[in-house]
Design an enzyme around this catalytic site. Structure first.
Site, short mmCIF file in Angstrom:
data_model
loop_
_atom_site.label_atom_id
_atom_site.label_comp_id
_atom_site.label_asym_id
_atom_site.label_seq_id
_atom_site.Cartn_x
_atom_site.Cartn_y
_atom_site.Cartn_z
CG ASP A 178 -2.05 -1.00 1.12
OD1 ASP A 178 -2.31 -1.50 0.00
OD2 ASP A 178 -2.67 -1.29 2.16
CG ASP A 191 3.22 -3.02 14.55
OD1 ASP A 191 2.33 -2.22 14.94
OD2 ASP A 191 3.28 -4.20 14.95
CB VAL A 192 2.03 2.88 15.14
CG1 VAL A 192 2.27 3.59 13.82
CG2 VAL A 192 0.61 2.32 15.22
CG ASN A 206 -4.41 8.80 9.69
OD1 ASN A 206 -5.56 9.19 9.89
ND2 ASN A 206 -4.12 7.84 8.82
CE1 TYR A 226 -11.57 4.42 16.08
CE2 TYR A 226 -13.66 5.54 16.43
CZ TYR A 226 -12.44 5.46 15.79
OH TYR A 226 -12.08 6.41 14.88
CE LYS A 272 -9.42 7.47 16.76
NZ LYS A 272 -8.14 7.86 16.09
CB THR A 301 -11.76 5.51 4.42
OG1 THR A 301 -11.98 5.12 5.78
CG2 THR A 301 -11.68 7.03 4.33
#
Length: 247
Positions: free
Chosen positions: A41, A63-64, A90, A156, A160, A191
């Site tokens: 990608d 890999d964050v 992001n 999730y 955030k 997306t």
């Protein structure tokens, strides 16, 4: 390009908001360093950026959730480009919707928190020393669900909420050192987000004519990056116009 050309690192850059942000910042003249776990990608986006905008684009698979990998990402950026002016945090993952909490797997909980919380921390921690040198900009991509409850995706949403508190707290320190810290909160974006966790992507689930696009979010990031000292966009909410209808 000369050494004064600004450099931006973008995590989660293989598709969606990250890829759109890479294109938008490249259009503004930034050299871009693209990070995500999937090399194919990244290479595709890097090729598109270089062909369309004529600026260098570097693909660095990362890999964050691995702090050493994130540190290597920043080190590689400085080695290849000589500087770092912008870091866009992001990378993020979601969770299956409407799963009772007692049935939500611990693996899902770990995946969301390791990526959205730990990954954001590792990226900011690694990038800040370089951003201090250039008085650069650190942009976090948050969410509408970082300000409002989510009965469908509580883990999730909580990640955030954490990100929002972290971003503003980091701003309190980094701003004194010349670094601008911004938070962009989009509502649902059409997306491929959700592909691996929900059985359908946002693009399949949402009406593209009624929601904000990845390009809209990228424009918001660019607005934050374009601010000149001493001004900073502390927080930018980018919602569909009828977002509060359910309330």
């Amino acid at each position: 390009m000369d050494d004064d050309t600004p450099v931006a690192v973008i995590t989660g850059a293989g598709r969606g908001i990250g890829a759109a942000t890479a294109r938008r910042l490249a259009a503004d003249g930034h050299r871009v360093v693209l990070a995500s776990r999937t090399a194919a990608d990244l290479e595709r986006v890097a090729d598109e950026v270089e062909t369309e905008y004529g600026v260098p684009a570097h693909a660095v698979p990362t890999d964050v959730t691995d702090p050493e990998a994130v540190r290597a990402l920043v080190d590689t950026t400085r080695e290849r480009c000589g500087r770092l002016d912008v870091a866009v945090v992001n990378a993020g993952v979601g969770e299956p919707q409407n799963v009772p909490l007692e049935e939500l797997s611990l693996e899902t909980y770990d995946t969301v928190t390791r990526t959205n919380v730990d990954g954001a921390f590792y990226t900011a921690r690694a990038a800040l020393p370089a951003l201090r040198e250039t008085e650069g900009t650190l942009v976090f991509v948050g969410s509408y669900l970082g300000k409002f409850p989510s009965t469908k995706t509580p883990v999730y949403a909580a990640s955030k909420w954490w990100l929002r508190g972290f971003a503003h707290s980091v701003a309190g320190r980094a701003g004194q050192e010349g670094v601008a810290v911004s938070l962009v909160n989009p509502s649902g974006v059409d997306t491929s987000f959700g592909r691996d966790t929900r059985g359908e992507t946002n693009a399949e689930r949402l009406d593209s004519e009624e929601v904000v696009s990845a390009e809209d979010v990228a424009d918001a990031v660019a607005t934050c990056v374009g601010q000149e000292s001493p001004g900073t966009v502390a927080e930018l909410d980018l919602y569909r116009r009828d977002i509060h209808e359910k309330f």
